[in-house]
Design a protein around this motif. Structure first.
Motif, PDB file in Angstrom:
ATOM      1  N   VAL B  87       0.849  -1.188   0.000  1.00 17.04           N
ATOM      2  CA  VAL B  87       0.000   0.000   0.000  1.00 17.04           C
ATOM      3  C   VAL B  87       0.886   1.241   0.000  1.00 17.04           C
ATOM      4  CG1 VAL B  87      -1.735   1.312   1.285  1.00 17.04           C
ATOM      5  CG2 VAL B  87      -1.846  -1.195   1.207  1.00 17.04           C
ATOM      6  N   VAL B  88       0.765   2.087  -1.034  1.00 12.97           N
ATOM      7  CA  VAL B  88       1.569   3.302  -1.124  1.00 12.97           C
ATOM      8  C   VAL B  88       0.650   4.524  -1.223  1.00 12.97           C
ATOM      9  CG1 VAL B  88       3.611   2.250  -2.179  1.00 12.97           C
ATOM     10  CG2 VAL B  88       1.736   3.016  -3.629  1.00 12.97           C
ATOM     11  N   GLU B  89       1.228   5.691  -0.916  1.00 14.38           N
ATOM     12  CA  GLU B  89       0.427   6.915  -0.973  1.00 14.38           C
ATOM     13  C   GLU B  89       0.197   7.355  -2.411  1.00 14.38           C
ATOM     14  OE1 GLU B  89       2.178   9.991   1.439  1.00 14.38           O
ATOM     15  OE2 GLU B  89       2.378   8.659   3.156  1.00 14.38           O
ATOM     16  N   VAL B 109      -2.595   1.920  -4.593  1.00 11.06           N
ATOM     17  CA  VAL B 109      -2.250   3.341  -4.480  1.00 11.06           C
ATOM     18  C   VAL B 109      -3.402   4.087  -3.806  1.00 11.06           C
ATOM     19  CG1 VAL B 109      -1.572   5.412  -5.737  1.00 11.06           C
ATOM     20  CG2 VAL B 109      -0.899   3.156  -6.597  1.00 11.06           C
ATOM     21  N   LEU B 110      -3.127   4.688  -2.636  1.00  8.12           N
ATOM     22  CA  LEU B 110      -4.174   5.368  -1.872  1.00  8.12           C
ATOM     23  C   LEU B 110      -4.581   6.695  -2.509  1.00  8.12           C
ATOM     24  CD1 LEU B 110      -2.820   4.876   1.767  1.00  8.12           C
ATOM     25  CD2 LEU B 110      -4.716   3.665   0.660  1.00  8.12           C
ATOM     26  N   GLY B 111      -3.633   7.358  -3.141  1.00  9.79           N
ATOM     27  CA  GLY B 111      -3.920   8.682  -3.688  1.00  9.79           C
ATOM     28  C   GLY B 111      -3.765   9.786  -2.665  1.00  9.79           C
ATOM     29  N   GLY B 112      -3.026   9.533  -1.594  1.00  6.41           N
ATOM     30  CA  GLY B 112      -2.806  10.561  -0.573  1.00  6.41           C
ATOM     31  C   GLY B 112      -2.799   9.959   0.813  1.00  6.41           C
ATOM     32  N   ASP B 124     -11.952  10.151   0.630  1.00  5.41           N
ATOM     33  CA  ASP B 124     -11.160  10.732  -0.458  1.00  5.41           C
ATOM     34  C   ASP B 124     -10.022   9.814  -0.892  1.00  5.41           C
ATOM     35  OD1 ASP B 124     -12.623  13.226  -0.421  1.00  5.41           O
ATOM     36  OD2 ASP B 124     -11.655  13.584   1.504  1.00  5.41           O
ATOM     37  N   LEU B 125      -9.785   8.751  -0.132  1.00  2.00           N
ATOM     38  CA  LEU B 125      -8.699   7.837  -0.479  1.00  2.00           C
ATOM     39  C   LEU B 125      -9.270   6.578  -1.116  1.00  2.00           C
ATOM     40  CD1 LEU B 125      -6.400   8.146   2.661  1.00  2.00           C
ATOM     41  CD2 LEU B 125      -6.366   9.474   0.546  1.00  2.00           C
ATOM     42  N   ASN B 126      -8.398   5.847  -1.794  1.00  2.00           N
ATOM     43  CA  ASN B 126      -8.764   4.640  -2.511  1.00  2.00           C
ATOM     44  C   ASN B 126      -8.840   3.466  -1.526  1.00  2.00           C
ATOM     45  OD1 ASN B 126      -9.226   3.029  -4.718  1.00  2.00           O
ATOM     46  ND2 ASN B 126      -7.070   2.936  -5.358  1.00  2.00           N
TER      47      ASN B 126
END
Lengths: 201, 201
Positions: B87-89, B109-112, B124-126
């Motif tokens: 899991v990455v930002e 990918v979290l997106g933040g 707001d995150l994945n």
């Protein structure tokens, strides 16, 4: 990259961005991600602007400036003094002098300097048009705004010799202490020149 | 610029280039001149690459990676261990781990990161797709490779709580001395963590 993590289109974009001055592989990747994130705002408009630039940009036949019209914006500007020619090495130098608002005159872009070691001779520079302009356009002064490097100064001397038969006034930029500069950090040549050309306070 | 020295097309190219990360007005001008000088080699191909990227780039519905196909190159790669999720930002973090060749696993990918002050909440995150993947795909390990910042660690704790009912093994990256790092320049937190996690020589 050890493994392919995305399609070849993204790799190609990164490779091309890495060829911009000041960019390396890492900053090119960052720029590519930034562009991809801002697809609508930046990537598309930038692609269009580049395409337009490629289609429209021409070299001005009069002065050697780069523009989207010929004669260029500078040559076509009737508010400038077209009897004074500022001779510069590159378009970047023209832009720099214009940012400084140094003098509203016409320009002539050489496209480099004489450099025998690199095989750059008089034929490779935009010199014949310079002679033609001076002879034809009632030029009163030619300002040799070339770099204060060995190649730049060699080129300035060569141009002075070329222009001698035309009896036009030729000048060069002053040497001296840069505004904001500290004496302690300046080289001896600059300090000696600044002392020789000292002015009344 | 004090005076217009070229057409609006060149100004627009410079303005857009100045919005790239690491570029300012001056480096954007230098890049624009470089591009114009290398019209055939660089300006045209780069415009095409950007246009292609804009037309083709999609976000992978499975993992949130950016690619020109969906599922993305990483998700479609059958030689990877798809029972381990890293899991990455951001996509940039995914690329960094792949450059290191750290582990041939799948990504998410979290997106933040969660950031209440910036108004970034779990929605707001994945995150929902992460839970779905872990529940559906027999994931054996979730590696929380988020940044070692306050927001990153908060997000890691939040995800650990979310995953708790699913009984999946969750791990995080080790803290310690960076390879090549000098102790004298490291902060106390890193040194204390490196000391606690010391290993046999």
């Amino acid at each position: 990259m050890a493994e392919r993590v995305s399609g070849p289109e993204i790799e190609r974009l990164i490779q091309l961005l890495a060829r911009l001055p000041g960019f390396g592989p890492r900053s090119a990747r960052r720029a590519a991600l930034h562009l991809i994130r801002k697809r609508e705002d930046l990537l598309g408009p930038l692609a269009d602007a580049m395409r337009t630039a490629q289609d429209k940009i021409v070299t001005c036949a009069t002065c050697g400036n780069i523009d989207t019209c010929d004669p260029c914006t500078v040559c076509a500007d009737q508010r400038r003094d077209h009897t004074t020619l500022i001779v510069v090495e590159t378009v970047a130098d023209l832009w720099a002098l214009e940012r400084a608002g140094a003098l509203r005159a016409a320009y002539h872009v050489l496209g480099g300097t004489l450099s025998p070691l690199d095989g750059v001779g008089p034929k490779d520079l935009n010199l014949s048009t310079l002679i033609d302009r001076v002879a034809r356009d009632q030029i009163r002064e030619v300002i040799l705004a070339v770099n204060a490097t060995v190649d730049g100064q060699t080129t300035a001397h060569y141009i002075t010799d070329l222009l001698a038969p035309l009896k036009v006034k030729t000048t060069r930029l002053a040497h001296g202490v840069p505004v904001g500069g500290e004496l302690d950090y300046l080289d001896e040549g600059t300090l000696a020149a600044a002392m020789r050309s000292r002015t009344a306070f």
